[in-house]
Design a protein around this motif. Structure first.
Motif, PDB file in Angstrom:
ATOM      1  N   GLY A  14       0.829  -1.219   0.000  1.00  0.00           N
ATOM      2  CA  GLY A  14       0.000   0.000   0.000  1.00  0.00           C
ATOM      3  C   GLY A  14       0.855   1.257   0.000  1.00  0.00           C
ATOM      4  N   LEU A  15       1.901   1.257   0.795  1.00  0.00           N
ATOM      5  CA  LEU A  15       2.797   2.415   0.845  1.00  0.00           C
ATOM      6  C   LEU A  15       3.518   2.607  -0.477  1.00  0.00           C
ATOM      7  CD1 LEU A  15       4.337   2.082   4.423  1.00  0.00           C
ATOM      8  CD2 LEU A  15       2.763   3.841   3.612  1.00  0.00           C
ATOM      9  N   SER A  16       3.946   1.526  -1.095  1.00  0.00           N
ATOM     10  CA  SER A  16       4.668   1.665  -2.358  1.00  0.00           C
ATOM     11  C   SER A  16       3.736   2.187  -3.449  1.00  0.00           C
ATOM     12  CB  SER A  16       5.326   0.355  -2.767  1.00  0.00           C
ATOM     13  OG  SER A  16       4.340  -0.641  -3.001  1.00  0.00           O
ATOM     14  N   PHE A  17       2.489   1.722  -3.481  1.00  0.00           N
ATOM     15  CA  PHE A  17       1.541   2.230  -4.476  1.00  0.00           C
ATOM     16  C   PHE A  17       1.183   3.684  -4.212  1.00  0.00           C
ATOM     17  CE2 PHE A  17       0.453  -2.345  -5.235  1.00  0.00           C
ATOM     18  CZ  PHE A  17       0.855  -2.357  -6.567  1.00  0.00           C
ATOM     19  N   SER A  18       1.068   4.062  -2.941  1.00  0.00           N
ATOM     20  CA  SER A  18       0.729   5.461  -2.643  1.00  0.00           C
ATOM     21  C   SER A  18       1.878   6.391  -3.027  1.00  0.00           C
ATOM     22  CB  SER A  18       0.383   5.638  -1.159  1.00  0.00           C
ATOM     23  OG  SER A  18       1.518   5.419  -0.351  1.00  0.00           O
ATOM     24  N   SER A  19       3.120   5.928  -2.873  1.00  0.00           N
ATOM     25  CA  SER A  19       4.247   6.780  -3.283  1.00  0.00           C
ATOM     26  C   SER A  19       4.300   6.914  -4.792  1.00  0.00           C
ATOM     27  CB  SER A  19       5.569   6.234  -2.739  1.00  0.00           C
ATOM     28  OG  SER A  19       5.868   5.001  -3.348  1.00  0.00           O
ATOM     29  N   LEU A  20       3.892   5.866  -5.533  1.00  0.00           N
ATOM     30  CA  LEU A  20       3.821   5.965  -6.991  1.00  0.00           C
ATOM     31  C   LEU A  20       2.757   6.959  -7.421  1.00  0.00           C
ATOM     32  CD1 LEU A  20       4.153   2.226  -8.121  1.00  0.00           C
ATOM     33  CD2 LEU A  20       5.808   4.065  -8.450  1.00  0.00           C
ATOM     34  N   ALA A  21       1.637   6.973  -6.713  1.00  0.00           N
ATOM     35  CA  ALA A  21       0.553   7.894  -7.055  1.00  0.00           C
ATOM     36  C   ALA A  21       0.974   9.339  -6.827  1.00  0.00           C
ATOM     37  CB  ALA A  21      -0.686   7.567  -6.225  1.00  0.00           C
ATOM     38  N   GLU A  22       1.792   9.583  -5.804  1.00  0.00           N
ATOM     39  CA  GLU A  22       2.239  10.941  -5.505  1.00  0.00           C
ATOM     40  C   GLU A  22       3.179  11.496  -6.565  1.00  0.00           C
ATOM     41  OE1 GLU A  22       3.845  11.218  -1.581  1.00  0.00           O
ATOM     42  OE2 GLU A  22       2.068  10.310  -0.690  1.00  0.00           O
ATOM     43  N   THR A  23       3.919  10.641  -7.234  1.00  0.00           N
ATOM     44  CA  THR A  23       4.876  11.123  -8.213  1.00  0.00           C
ATOM     45  C   THR A  23       4.276  11.279  -9.603  1.00  0.00           C
ATOM     46  OG1 THR A  23       5.638   8.873  -8.659  1.00  0.00           O
ATOM     47  CG2 THR A  23       6.839  10.132  -6.983  1.00  0.00           C
ATOM     48  N   ALA A  24       3.036  10.857  -9.785  1.00  0.00           N
ATOM     49  CA  ALA A  24       2.393  11.011 -11.090  1.00  0.00           C
ATOM     50  C   ALA A  24       2.231  12.494 -11.387  1.00  0.00           C
ATOM     51  CB  ALA A  24       1.041  10.314 -11.094  1.00  0.00           C
ATOM     52  N   PRO A  25       2.571  12.941 -12.593  1.00  0.00           N
ATOM     53  CA  PRO A  25       2.474  14.362 -12.913  1.00  0.00           C
ATOM     54  C   PRO A  25       1.018  14.833 -12.937  1.00  0.00           C
ATOM     55  CG  PRO A  25       3.035  13.080 -14.870  1.00  0.00           C
ATOM     56  CD  PRO A  25       3.051  12.146 -13.717  1.00  0.00           C
ATOM     57  N   ILE A  26       0.818  16.045 -12.449  1.00  0.00           N
ATOM     58  CA  ILE A  26      -0.507  16.668 -12.447  1.00  0.00           C
ATOM     59  C   ILE A  26      -0.554  17.623 -13.624  1.00  0.00           C
ATOM     60  CG2 ILE A  26      -2.104  18.117 -11.150  1.00  0.00           C
ATOM     61  CD1 ILE A  26      -0.694  17.117  -8.610  1.00  0.00           C
ATOM     62  N   PRO A  27      -1.596  17.543 -14.436  1.00  0.00           N
ATOM     63  CA  PRO A  27      -1.687  18.474 -15.573  1.00  0.00           C
ATOM     64  C   PRO A  27      -1.662  19.929 -15.098  1.00  0.00           C
ATOM     65  CG  PRO A  27      -3.393  16.785 -15.691  1.00  0.00           C
ATOM     66  CD  PRO A  27      -2.704  16.626 -14.368  1.00  0.00           C
ATOM     67  N   GLU A  28      -0.960  20.767 -15.853  1.00  0.00           N
ATOM     68  CA  GLU A  28      -0.757  22.159 -15.460  1.00  0.00           C
ATOM     69  C   GLU A  28      -2.071  22.915 -15.261  1.00  0.00           C
ATOM     70  OE1 GLU A  28       1.440  25.889 -17.430  1.00  0.00           O
ATOM     71  OE2 GLU A  28       2.604  24.043 -17.369  1.00  0.00           O
ATOM     72  N   ASP A  29      -3.084  22.610 -16.070  1.00  0.00           N
ATOM     73  CA  ASP A  29      -4.356  23.320 -15.960  1.00  0.00           C
ATOM     74  C   ASP A  29      -5.170  22.876 -14.751  1.00  0.00           C
ATOM     75  OD1 ASP A  29      -4.771  20.822 -17.096  1.00  0.00           O
ATOM     76  OD2 ASP A  29      -6.552  21.478 -18.206  1.00  0.00           O
ATOM     77  N   LYS A  30      -4.719  21.840 -14.028  1.00  0.00           N
ATOM     78  CA  LYS A  30      -5.437  21.348 -12.849  1.00  0.00           C
ATOM     79  C   LYS A  30      -4.811  21.832 -11.539  1.00  0.00           C
ATOM     80  CE  LYS A  30      -8.208  18.763 -15.256  1.00  0.00           C
ATOM     81  NZ  LYS A  30      -9.483  19.334 -15.631  1.00  0.00           N
ATOM     82  N   VAL A  31      -3.744  22.611 -11.609  1.00  0.00           N
ATOM     83  CA  VAL A  31      -3.054  23.094 -10.417  1.00  0.00           C
ATOM     84  C   VAL A  31      -3.669  24.432  -9.992  1.00  0.00           C
ATOM     85  CG1 VAL A  31      -0.857  23.858  -9.455  1.00  0.00           C
ATOM     86  CG2 VAL A  31      -0.912  21.948 -11.045  1.00  0.00           C
ATOM     87  N   ALA A  32      -4.122  24.507  -8.739  1.00  0.00           N
ATOM     88  CA  ALA A  32      -4.669  25.759  -8.216  1.00  0.00           C
ATOM     89  C   ALA A  32      -3.509  26.685  -7.879  1.00  0.00           C
ATOM     90  CB  ALA A  32      -5.501  25.491  -6.968  1.00  0.00           C
ATOM     91  N   THR A  33      -3.534  27.897  -8.434  1.00  0.00           N
ATOM     92  CA  THR A  33      -2.437  28.841  -8.211  1.00  0.00           C
ATOM     93  C   THR A  33      -2.947  30.270  -8.291  1.00  0.00           C
ATOM     94  OG1 THR A  33      -0.270  29.571  -8.986  1.00  0.00           O
ATOM     95  CG2 THR A  33      -1.800  28.821 -10.664  1.00  0.00           C
ATOM     96  N   LEU A  34      -2.216  31.163  -7.690  1.00  0.00           N
ATOM     97  CA  LEU A  34      -2.531  32.589  -7.778  1.00  0.00           C
ATOM     98  C   LEU A  34      -1.713  33.272  -8.866  1.00  0.00           C
ATOM     99  CD1 LEU A  34      -2.737  33.483  -3.984  1.00  0.00           C
ATOM    100  CD2 LEU A  34      -4.613  33.090  -5.574  1.00  0.00           C
TER     101      LEU A  34
END
Length: 158
Positions: A14-34
């Motif tokens: 479970g920990l190894s899969f969760s660490s893989l999920a964290e490193t998946a790139p997030i599309p730029e248009d989905k990042v909340a930013t100011l």
């Protein structure tokens, strides 16, 4: 004993899969930013607003608000040796400067004893008092002073 080993393997997986999920790139248009520009672009900053320099006392926006400084204070020295504000706002200076005297609370210690000089906890004026900028409001203010509330209440009673 086998149950512990099985649980340990499940937790590790479970920990190894969760660490893989964290490193998946997030599309730029989905990042909340100011940011209003891409991270690799240095936008031109907006022009600085001018300080209101009218020497006219400003109305307070809420109860117990420290008064706003109605003049420029660029270059004012406020440190352990000098407090430029007190050249005009000290008790013995208001006669020639015509500036309002600082509140008597500025001459009181934490136990409400009066001091001969400015209280050290009230010495750095700009930790409470600020100059007003000639800028558009970012947030509307619907504050109504208690005096106006009382006047409206009196009208509604008659």
């Amino acid at each position: 004993m086998k149950t512990r080993n099985v649980l340990s393997v499940i937790v590790l997986l479970g920990l190894s899969f969760s660490s893989l999920a964290e490193t998946a790139p997030i599309p730029e248009d989905k990042v909340a930013t100011l940011r209003l520009a891409p991270i690799d672009v240095e936008p031109t900053p907006p022009a600085m607003q001018k300080v209101i320099n009218s020497d006219v006392k400003q109305v307070r926006n809420y109860p117990m608000q420290p008064p706003i400084i109605p003049h420029r204070i660029d270059g004012y020295q406020i440190d352990l040796k000098v407090n430029k504000c007190m050249q005009c706002h000290a008790r013995n200076s208001t006669g020639h400067s015509q500036a309002p005297m600082v509140s008597v609370t500025h001459y009181m210690d934490r136990e409400n004893n009066f001091l001969a000089s400015l209280s050290p906890r009230r010495y750095y004026c700009t930790q409470c008092h600020v100059s007003q900028l000639d800028a558009k409001l970012l947030v509307e203010n619907d504050f109504i002073d208690v005096k106006h509330l009382m006047k409206n209440a009196a009208k509604n009673e008659h």
